[in-house]
Design a protein around this motif. Structure first.
Motif, PDB file in Angstrom:
ATOM      1  N   VAL A 152       0.932  -1.482  -0.081  1.00 22.15           N
ATOM      2  CA  VAL A 152      -0.109  -0.594   0.064  1.00 22.15           C
ATOM      3  C   VAL A 152       0.370   1.396   0.030  1.00 22.15           C
ATOM      4  CG1 VAL A 152      -1.723   1.469   1.592  1.00 22.15           C
ATOM      5  CG2 VAL A 152      -2.532  -0.756   1.476  1.00 22.15           C
ATOM      6  N   HIS A 153       0.737   2.212  -1.167  1.00 22.69           N
ATOM      7  CA  HIS A 153       1.717   3.318  -0.967  1.00 22.69           C
ATOM      8  C   HIS A 153       0.344   4.471  -0.483  1.00 22.69           C
ATOM      9  CE1 HIS A 153       3.605   0.799  -4.102  1.00 22.69           C
ATOM     10  NE2 HIS A 153       4.075   1.337  -3.957  1.00 22.69           N
ATOM     11  N   ILE A 154       1.554   5.160   0.233  1.00 24.64           N
ATOM     12  CA  ILE A 154       0.628   6.967   0.781  1.00 24.64           C
ATOM     13  C   ILE A 154       1.643   7.715   0.464  1.00 24.64           C
ATOM     14  CG2 ILE A 154      -0.847   5.465   2.573  1.00 24.64           C
ATOM     15  CD1 ILE A 154       2.029   5.856   4.594  1.00 24.64           C
ATOM     16  N   ALA A 155       1.259   8.742   1.195  1.00 25.62           N
ATOM     17  CA  ALA A 155       1.064  10.007   0.723  1.00 25.62           C
ATOM     18  C   ALA A 155       1.896  10.925   2.084  1.00 25.62           C
ATOM     19  CB  ALA A 155       1.411  10.849  -0.523  1.00 25.62           C
ATOM     20  N   GLU A 156       1.141  10.363   3.204  1.00 20.84           N
ATOM     21  CA  GLU A 156       1.398  10.832   4.163  1.00 20.84           C
ATOM     22  C   GLU A 156       1.457  10.201   5.645  1.00 20.84           C
ATOM     23  OE1 GLU A 156       2.528  14.011   4.543  1.00 20.84           O
ATOM     24  OE2 GLU A 156       1.646  15.333   1.906  1.00 20.84           O
ATOM     25  N   LYS A 157       1.941  10.269   6.222  1.00 21.89           N
ATOM     26  CA  LYS A 157       2.165   9.229   7.246  1.00 21.89           C
ATOM     27  C   LYS A 157       0.771   9.700   8.366  1.00 21.89           C
ATOM     28  CE  LYS A 157       7.117   9.974   8.880  1.00 21.89           C
ATOM     29  NZ  LYS A 157       7.813  10.427   9.697  1.00 21.89           N
ATOM     30  N   GLU A 158      -0.135  10.779   8.297  1.00 20.71           N
ATOM     31  CA  GLU A 158      -1.311  10.022   9.247  1.00 20.71           C
ATOM     32  C   GLU A 158      -2.503   9.736   8.444  1.00 20.71           C
ATOM     33  OE1 GLU A 158       1.053  13.817   9.505  1.00 20.71           O
ATOM     34  OE2 GLU A 158      -0.163  12.994   7.945  1.00 20.71           O
ATOM     35  N   GLU A 159      -2.156   8.591   7.153  1.00 19.94           N
ATOM     36  CA  GLU A 159      -3.164   8.492   6.217  1.00 19.94           C
ATOM     37  C   GLU A 159      -2.850   6.573   6.809  1.00 19.94           C
ATOM     38  OE1 GLU A 159      -2.701   7.981   2.202  1.00 19.94           O
ATOM     39  OE2 GLU A 159      -1.833   9.847   2.145  1.00 19.94           O
ATOM     40  N   LEU A 160      -2.035   6.550   7.778  1.00 18.27           N
ATOM     41  CA  LEU A 160      -2.073   5.073   8.798  1.00 18.27           C
ATOM     42  C   LEU A 160      -3.144   4.932   9.830  1.00 18.27           C
ATOM     43  CD1 LEU A 160       2.382   4.864   9.021  1.00 18.27           C
ATOM     44  CD2 LEU A 160       1.244   3.628   7.701  1.00 18.27           C
TER      45      LEU A 160
ATOM     46  N   ASP B 168      -2.616 -10.324   8.777  1.00 19.59           N
ATOM     47  CA  ASP B 168      -3.576  -9.249   9.566  1.00 19.59           C
ATOM     48  C   ASP B 168      -2.508  -8.627   9.717  1.00 19.59           C
ATOM     49  OD1 ASP B 168      -1.196 -10.852  11.472  1.00 19.59           O
ATOM     50  OD2 ASP B 168      -2.438 -11.654  12.834  1.00 19.59           O
ATOM     51  N   SER B 169      -1.101  -8.583   8.715  1.00 16.42           N
ATOM     52  CA  SER B 169      -0.269  -7.105   8.861  1.00 16.42           C
ATOM     53  C   SER B 169      -0.234  -7.022   7.535  1.00 16.42           C
ATOM     54  CB  SER B 169       0.744  -8.138   8.962  1.00 16.42           C
ATOM     55  OG  SER B 169       1.385  -9.101   7.930  1.00 16.42           O
ATOM     56  N   VAL B 170      -0.363  -5.600   6.988  1.00 18.73           N
ATOM     57  CA  VAL B 170       0.113  -5.213   5.714  1.00 18.73           C
ATOM     58  C   VAL B 170       1.269  -4.284   5.495  1.00 18.73           C
ATOM     59  CG1 VAL B 170      -0.794  -2.481   6.869  1.00 18.73           C
ATOM     60  CG2 VAL B 170      -1.085  -3.457   4.447  1.00 18.73           C
ATOM     61  N   GLY B 171       1.876  -4.411   3.661  1.00 17.56           N
ATOM     62  CA  GLY B 171       3.369  -3.587   4.065  1.00 17.56           C
ATOM     63  C   GLY B 171       2.930  -2.182   3.459  1.00 17.56           C
ATOM     64  N   VAL B 172       3.763  -0.898   4.077  1.00 17.55           N
ATOM     65  CA  VAL B 172       2.418   0.384   3.657  1.00 17.55           C
ATOM     66  C   VAL B 172       4.066   0.735   3.273  1.00 17.55           C
ATOM     67  CG1 VAL B 172       1.907   1.981   4.232  1.00 17.55           C
ATOM     68  CG2 VAL B 172       1.749   0.203   5.227  1.00 17.55           C
ATOM     69  N   ARG B 173       4.332   2.009   1.580  1.00 19.47           N
ATOM     70  CA  ARG B 173       5.132   2.701   2.095  1.00 19.47           C
ATOM     71  C   ARG B 173       4.764   3.854   1.248  1.00 19.47           C
ATOM     72  NH1 ARG B 173       9.201   3.671  -2.771  1.00 19.47           N
ATOM     73  NH2 ARG B 173       8.248   3.093  -4.746  1.00 19.47           N
ATOM     74  N   MET B 174       5.784   5.178   1.968  1.00 21.71           N
ATOM     75  CA  MET B 174       5.577   6.206   1.051  1.00 21.71           C
ATOM     76  C   MET B 174       6.931   6.448  -0.136  1.00 21.71           C
ATOM     77  SD  MET B 174       6.069   9.885   3.000  1.00 21.71           S
ATOM     78  CE  MET B 174       4.563   9.548   3.923  1.00 21.71           C
ATOM     79  N   PRO B 175       6.560   6.112  -1.716  1.00 21.56           N
ATOM     80  CA  PRO B 175       7.539   6.539  -2.924  1.00 21.56           C
ATOM     81  C   PRO B 175       7.802   7.323  -2.743  1.00 21.56           C
ATOM     82  CG  PRO B 175       5.385   6.199  -3.493  1.00 21.56           C
ATOM     83  CD  PRO B 175       5.364   5.924  -1.673  1.00 21.56           C
TER      84      PRO B 175
ATOM     85  N   LEU C  13      -5.215  11.812  -5.029  1.00 21.48           N
ATOM     86  CA  LEU C  13      -5.925  11.585  -4.586  1.00 21.48           C
ATOM     87  C   LEU C  13      -6.396  11.473  -3.168  1.00 21.48           C
ATOM     88  CD1 LEU C  13      -7.741   8.689  -6.189  1.00 21.48           C
ATOM     89  CD2 LEU C  13      -6.073   7.284  -5.387  1.00 21.48           C
ATOM     90  N   LYS C  14      -6.279  11.391  -2.225  1.00 23.71           N
ATOM     91  CA  LYS C  14      -6.244  11.242  -0.882  1.00 23.71           C
ATOM     92  C   LYS C  14      -6.729   9.887   0.006  1.00 23.71           C
ATOM     93  CE  LYS C  14      -7.221  16.468  -0.464  1.00 23.71           C
ATOM     94  NZ  LYS C  14      -6.868  16.659  -1.832  1.00 23.71           N
ATOM     95  N   GLN C  15      -6.011   9.110  -0.977  1.00 30.81           N
ATOM     96  CA  GLN C  15      -6.744   7.781  -0.207  1.00 30.81           C
ATOM     97  C   GLN C  15      -5.155   7.143  -0.480  1.00 30.81           C
ATOM     98  OE1 GLN C  15     -10.273   5.925  -1.848  1.00 30.81           O
ATOM     99  NE2 GLN C  15     -10.823   7.755  -3.354  1.00 30.81           N
ATOM    100  N   PRO C  16      -5.232   5.370   0.162  1.00 23.34           N
ATOM    101  CA  PRO C  16      -4.111   4.396  -0.239  1.00 23.34           C
ATOM    102  C   PRO C  16      -4.473   3.904  -1.294  1.00 23.34           C
ATOM    103  CG  PRO C  16      -5.993   4.022   1.417  1.00 23.34           C
ATOM    104  CD  PRO C  16      -6.195   5.293   1.091  1.00 23.34           C
ATOM    105  N   VAL C  17      -3.161   3.488  -1.941  1.00 30.35           N
ATOM    106  CA  VAL C  17      -3.340   2.588  -3.032  1.00 30.35           C
ATOM    107  C   VAL C  17      -2.369   1.402  -3.343  1.00 30.35           C
ATOM    108  CG1 VAL C  17      -2.298   2.869  -5.509  1.00 30.35           C
ATOM    109  CG2 VAL C  17      -3.515   4.580  -4.698  1.00 30.35           C
TER     110      VAL C  17
END
Length: 342
Positions: A68-76, A119-126, A138-142
């Motif tokens: 899952v890709h995000i732009a801001e830490k707050e999205e977590l 029960d876990s997810v991989g996340v990064r901020m490119p 977009l303001k949504q996780p991708v």
């Protein structure tokens, strides 16, 4: 389906590219876009039907989880819970950047097919201006794996995506060639000692300078669901079989002689020190010991083999130091463990 490609590097089409990409994603479609590692194929991570289109377009096994890709830490906050302190330290040190962090998943927060039931997810901020701009708009996780047919070399240019997925996805955001050329490092921060599940641009040495001891995981066997992409299946392979070989000019010369005696054509992917060997096709990975250059050039070289008549592909091995660990991880997957023996 017609696949449209729009450049956001061109001022005349930049706004159109982002606007169309956001519209497609909001409509439950897939969109390919560049990151600093490779091109990704994205869908809104909370939309199960949209995410299923990723698996369909790629021909990807359903038990292979997505990042899952995000732009801001707050999205977590919307989809993770109880983030370990060590994960926060890694975010501060390496985000945005080529580091995916495995975190505890908040129940019923993401589409089930994103995490393959884990029960876990991989996340990064490119760390790519195009990816970040798209995610911010977009303001949504991708959720986004690499934008290629499953098992083939990952795409580092928009035209690679078009070659693999034309007619299977509606839209490609063209942001030029990617930088690093290998997928992100995946670090499991839910284990007692942080564990690298997939090596990448953020190396074990870099992590240990920040967080102390880090383990390295082996690939998952076929009976077990992988905790991260790239752990279970053969990947990154061109059409011709790939064979690893010792990084010795004599060893490669002997192998080529043997291959030619069988009236077969051989492609060699190697650093420039091997350029003098009389192979049928040679693809350079740059100067000797320039591992970052080799990482950047590797996937394009593997893809280029499909434009030749090579019967097999030889690749001299690299030292498993720094990003060399990630290079060898991808080559071992591409070769499916095969070594050339005379």
């Amino acid at each position: 389906m017609k696949t449209e490609i729009v450049s956001v590097d061109n001022l005349s089409t930049k706004e159109l590219g982002y606007t169309q990409a956001v519209a497609f994603l909001n409509a439950g479609e897939t969109v390919a876009f560049p990151t600093e590692t490779v091109y990704g194929l994205g869908a809104v991570a909370t939309n199960e039907k949209a995410v299923s289109k990723i698996f369909g377009a790629k021909g990807r096994p359903q038990d292979n989880p997505l990042i899952v890709h995000i732009a801001e830490k707050e999205e977590l906050n919307a989809f993770t819970a109880n983030i370990p302190k060590i994960a926060q330290v890694c975010m501060d040190a390496f985000w945005p950047g080529p580091l995916t962090i495995i975190l505890p998943l908040k129940p019923n927060s993401l589409a089930k097919n994103v995490t393959a039931g884990l029960d876990s997810v991989g996340v990064r901020m490119p760390e790519h201006p195009v990816a970040l701009e798209l995610l911010r708009r977009l303001k949504q996780p991708v959720a986004a794996p690499s934008a290629n047919r499953s098992g083939k070399p990952s795409p580092t240019k928009a035209e690679h995506v078009l070659h693999d997925l034309s007619g299977k996805i509606p839209f490609i955001v063209d942001g030029g060639a990617t930088g690093i050329g290998l997928e992100s490092t995946v670090l499991d921060c839910t284990s007692k000692i942080p564990t690298i599940l997939r090596p990448g641009g953020v190396t074990k040495e870099m992590l240990e300078k920040v967080i102390g001891p880090v383990n390295e995981s082996k690939s998952t066997d076929n009976a077990e669901a992988p905790r991260a992409p790239g752990m279970k299946y053969a990947h990154y392979a061109p059409n011709a079989p790939v064979y690893l070989i010792d990084a010795s000019i004599q060893a490669v010369q002997d192998a080529v002689k043997s291959i030619h005696s069988n009236h077969e054509k051989v492609a060699l992917i190697a650093s420039e020190q091997f350029d003098g060997i009389e192979v049928d096709f040679f693809f350079s990975l740059g100067k000797e010991n320039q591992l970052e250059d080799a990482a950047h050039l590797l996937y394009e070289a593997l893809r280029s083999c499909d434009e030749t008549e090579a019967d097999l592909v030889l690749v001299p091995i690299f030292s498993k130091q720094g990003v060399g660990t990630a290079i060898m991880n991808r080559l071992e997957k591409a070769a499916n463990g095969n070594w050339y023996k005379i």
